[in-house]
Design an enzyme around this catalytic site. Structure first.
Site, PDB file in Angstrom:
ATOM      1  N   ASP A   1       0.935  -1.178  -0.068  1.00 44.93           N
ATOM      2  CA  ASP A   1       0.128   0.038   0.010  1.00 44.93           C
ATOM      3  C   ASP A   1       0.766   1.324  -0.051  1.00 44.93           C
ATOM      4  O   ASP A   1       0.366   2.256   0.414  1.00 44.93           O
ATOM      5  CB  ASP A   1      -1.031  -0.014   1.273  1.00 44.93           C
ATOM      6  CG  ASP A   1      -0.361  -0.050   2.683  1.00 44.93           C
ATOM      7  OD1 ASP A   1       1.197   0.138   2.471  1.00 44.93           O
ATOM      8  OD2 ASP A   1      -0.734  -0.669   3.500  1.00 44.93           O
TER       9      ASP A   1
ATOM     10  N   ARG B   1       2.257   7.727  10.956  1.00 45.80           N
ATOM     11  CA  ARG B   1       2.108   9.109  10.995  1.00 45.80           C
ATOM     12  C   ARG B   1       0.567   9.457  11.827  1.00 45.80           C
ATOM     13  O   ARG B   1       0.773  10.508  12.472  1.00 45.80           O
ATOM     14  CB  ARG B   1       1.942   9.659   9.597  1.00 45.80           C
ATOM     15  CG  ARG B   1       3.390   9.930   9.056  1.00 45.80           C
ATOM     16  CD  ARG B   1       3.460  10.754   7.718  1.00 45.80           C
ATOM     17  NE  ARG B   1       2.899   9.833   6.794  1.00 45.80           N
ATOM     18  CZ  ARG B   1       2.655  10.350   5.369  1.00 45.80           C
ATOM     19  NH1 ARG B   1       2.457  11.545   5.472  1.00 45.80           N
ATOM     20  NH2 ARG B   1       2.222   9.487   4.630  1.00 45.80           N
TER      21      ARG B   1
ATOM     22  N   HIS C   1       6.135   4.051  14.582  1.00 42.98           N
ATOM     23  CA  HIS C   1       6.513   5.159  13.395  1.00 42.98           C
ATOM     24  C   HIS C   1       5.360   5.687  12.647  1.00 42.98           C
ATOM     25  O   HIS C   1       5.225   6.840  11.976  1.00 42.98           O
ATOM     26  CB  HIS C   1       7.504   4.619  12.337  1.00 42.98           C
ATOM     27  CG  HIS C   1       6.667   3.475  11.370  1.00 42.98           C
ATOM     28  ND1 HIS C   1       5.973   3.697  10.443  1.00 42.98           N
ATOM     29  CD2 HIS C   1       6.388   2.380  11.692  1.00 42.98           C
ATOM     30  CE1 HIS C   1       5.304   2.946   9.799  1.00 42.98           C
ATOM     31  NE2 HIS C   1       5.422   1.950  10.620  1.00 42.98           N
TER      32      HIS C   1
ATOM     33  N   GLU D   1       0.123  -8.885  -1.308  1.00 50.43           N
ATOM     34  CA  GLU D   1      -0.543  -8.670   0.002  1.00 50.43           C
ATOM     35  C   GLU D   1      -1.765  -7.578  -0.476  1.00 50.43           C
ATOM     36  O   GLU D   1      -1.931  -6.524  -0.154  1.00 50.43           O
ATOM     37  CB  GLU D   1       0.480  -7.915   0.750  1.00 50.43           C
ATOM     38  CG  GLU D   1      -0.188  -7.634   2.237  1.00 50.43           C
ATOM     39  CD  GLU D   1       0.771  -6.893   3.013  1.00 50.43           C
ATOM     40  OE1 GLU D   1       0.886  -5.380   3.107  1.00 50.43           O
ATOM     41  OE2 GLU D   1       1.616  -7.279   4.063  1.00 50.43           O
TER      42      GLU D   1
ATOM     43  N   GLU E   1      -2.271   5.195   2.664  1.00 47.60           N
ATOM     44  CA  GLU E   1      -2.017   4.002   2.406  1.00 47.60           C
ATOM     45  C   GLU E   1      -3.484   3.300   2.129  1.00 47.60           C
ATOM     46  O   GLU E   1      -3.640   2.419   1.333  1.00 47.60           O
ATOM     47  CB  GLU E   1      -1.875   3.194   3.689  1.00 47.60           C
ATOM     48  CG  GLU E   1      -0.297   3.429   4.277  1.00 47.60           C
ATOM     49  CD  GLU E   1      -0.003   4.536   5.008  1.00 47.60           C
ATOM     50  OE1 GLU E   1      -0.965   5.561   4.914  1.00 47.60           O
ATOM     51  OE2 GLU E   1       1.277   4.952   5.226  1.00 47.60           O
TER      52      GLU E   1
ATOM     53  N   HIS F   1      12.635   5.298  15.492  1.00 46.90           N
ATOM     54  CA  HIS F   1      12.403   5.743  13.786  1.00 46.90           C
ATOM     55  C   HIS F   1      12.980   6.989  13.702  1.00 46.90           C
ATOM     56  O   HIS F   1      13.095   7.971  14.995  1.00 46.90           O
ATOM     57  CB  HIS F   1      11.063   5.728  13.865  1.00 46.90           C
ATOM     58  CG  HIS F   1      10.761   5.708  11.969  1.00 46.90           C
ATOM     59  ND1 HIS F   1      10.927   6.750  11.515  1.00 46.90           N
ATOM     60  CD2 HIS F   1      10.506   4.657  11.178  1.00 46.90           C
ATOM     61  CE1 HIS F   1      10.524   6.519  10.225  1.00 46.90           C
ATOM     62  NE2 HIS F   1      10.287   5.197  10.243  1.00 46.90           N
TER      63      HIS F   1
END
Ligand code: UDP
Length: 371
Positions: free
Chosen positions: A95, A213, A211, A117, A131, A244
């Site tokens: 994605d 967002r 990590h 996937e 995504e 990260h």
């Protein structure tokens, strides 16, 4: 027949590596690899470990790059590659912006698009996070869909994709994990050597990664407050957190946790050291997609710091618990699992819904049977 396998980020590289290897072993196909290098350094570490040398490298990572520029660069960057190699099949994964841009470019070239996937959905278009849109667009551009689970198969069917073009394969991340976990124990890897020296393995190790967002801002502040409290309240614990590199993650983490004795903040680990550490820890706390698929195969319970997930199978199977970014919930679930031997043991014995390590073999067989 000619295959072009395209990816750009660390998780895509980990999850495509087993497929690259499986196709390269198969003389029916001429297989080439193209990286967009949407992430540069983290991608290269994975390529090194799996000994993959890309045939084409678009090297697209630029400081401060936004989604507009990146998407355009991927599509225009792929044109000469597609015109040079003329693949019959283009393979994309998951994605990312690389996934979506490459599927469109591949479609323009006339290749059949194969989505690895496929079919994950949150049903929540959280603009500007790309995504959900990336995987949905790719799902509708693709000709063949490799769904990791029945749930992802059902999602695609509900969007009108015909069942002949979908194969349930399991997730290739488990193929990669099984290949790597046996290798890393005997690896002369400087990061692993360093970890062996630095960490106290008489302590109970909790491995943390974060990590996403959507957690930037208050989310990470809550997460760090929870980790601080866990460090203070759980006996004999050592929290290891490869942080990260994004400054929006680094700042709250170092501000809140920088001075805690039993919390070790370290640089992000390359995949071999990460797999090695995941195998050594007792519990994983993460917001990562890949990690929640991997850790249960090593018998490690996972607390997921998100409110929604495109991976509900793990929640249903009981291998992961969604704790969101609520400080109290993260602390109480951790303390309960670390203190409740029965609950811990039951959770660590559960079957992992993400596969048996043979996903890439199934994909190759499917494509071979088309010819
Ligand atoms: N990983 C790694 N080093 C780390 C953290 C994670 O190699 O310090 C690996 C992990 O094994 C998994 C993948 O990176 O296969 C997950 O990537 P990430 O969490 O960045 O992305 P997501 O899976 O959430 O898309």
């Amino acid at each position: 027949k000619k295959n072009l396998i395209i990816f750009g980020t660390r998780p895509e590289a980990i999850k495509m590596a087993p497929l690259v290897k499986e196709f390269l072993k198969n003389p029916t196909f001429e297989t080439k690899v193209c990286v967009t290098a949407q992430h540069r350094e983290m991608l290269d570490q994975v390529l090194d470990f799996f000994e993959i040398v890309p045939d084409y490298d678009l090297n697209l990572m630029k400081p401060g790059q936004n989604l507009y520029g990146l998407t355009a660069a991927i599509i225009t960057g792929l044109q000469p590659v597609l015109e040079d190699f003329k693949p019959d099949y283009v393979y994309v994964h998951g994605d990312t912006t690389t996934t979506m841009g490459s599927s469109i470019a591949g479609f323009y070239s006339g290749a059949k698009i194969c989505h690895v996937e496929a079919g994950l959905r949150t049903f929540n278009k959280q603009s500007p996070f790309p995504e959900e849109i990336n995987r949905t667009i790719t799902g509708h551009v693709a000709d063949y869909h490799f769904a990791p689970t029945q749930t992802s198969f059902d999602n695609l069917r509900n969007e009108g994709i015909s069942k002949e073009n979908i194969l349930i394969t399991g997730n290739t991340v488990i193929d990669a994990l099984f290949e790597s976990v046996s290798k890393v124990d005997n690896l002369e890897d400087p990061e692993i050597i360093h970890l062996k020296r630095e960490l106290d393995f008489t302590k109970r190790i909790i491995l943390v990664t974060g990590h996403r967002r959507e957690n930037h801002g208050q989310g990470f502040i809550n997460i760090c407050n929870a980790l601080k409290e866990i460090g203070e309240r759980v006996d004999n614990v050592q929290i290891i957190y490869p942080v990260h590199l994004n400054p929006k993650v680094q700042k709250p983490v170092y501000d809140i946790l920088g001075k805690q004795d039993n919390i070790k903040l370290i640089a992000p680990l390359a995949y071999p050291a990460f797999v090695w550490l995941m195998n050594k820890c007792e519990l994983v706390i993460t917001d990562s997609g890949g990690v929640q698929e991997e850790a249960p195969s090593l018998g490690k319970p996972v607390l997921v710091m998100r409110d929604t997930t495109e991976r509900p199978e793990a929640v249903d199977a009981g291998t992961v618990i969604l704790v969101g970014t609520d400080t109290k919930k993260i602390v109480s679930e951790t303390i309960d699992l670390m203190g409740n031997t029965e609950r811990y043991k039951n959770m660590s014995r559960l079957h992992n819904p993400y596969g048996d390590g043979k996903a890439s073999k199934r994909i190759v067989e499917f494509i071979q049977n088309l010819n």
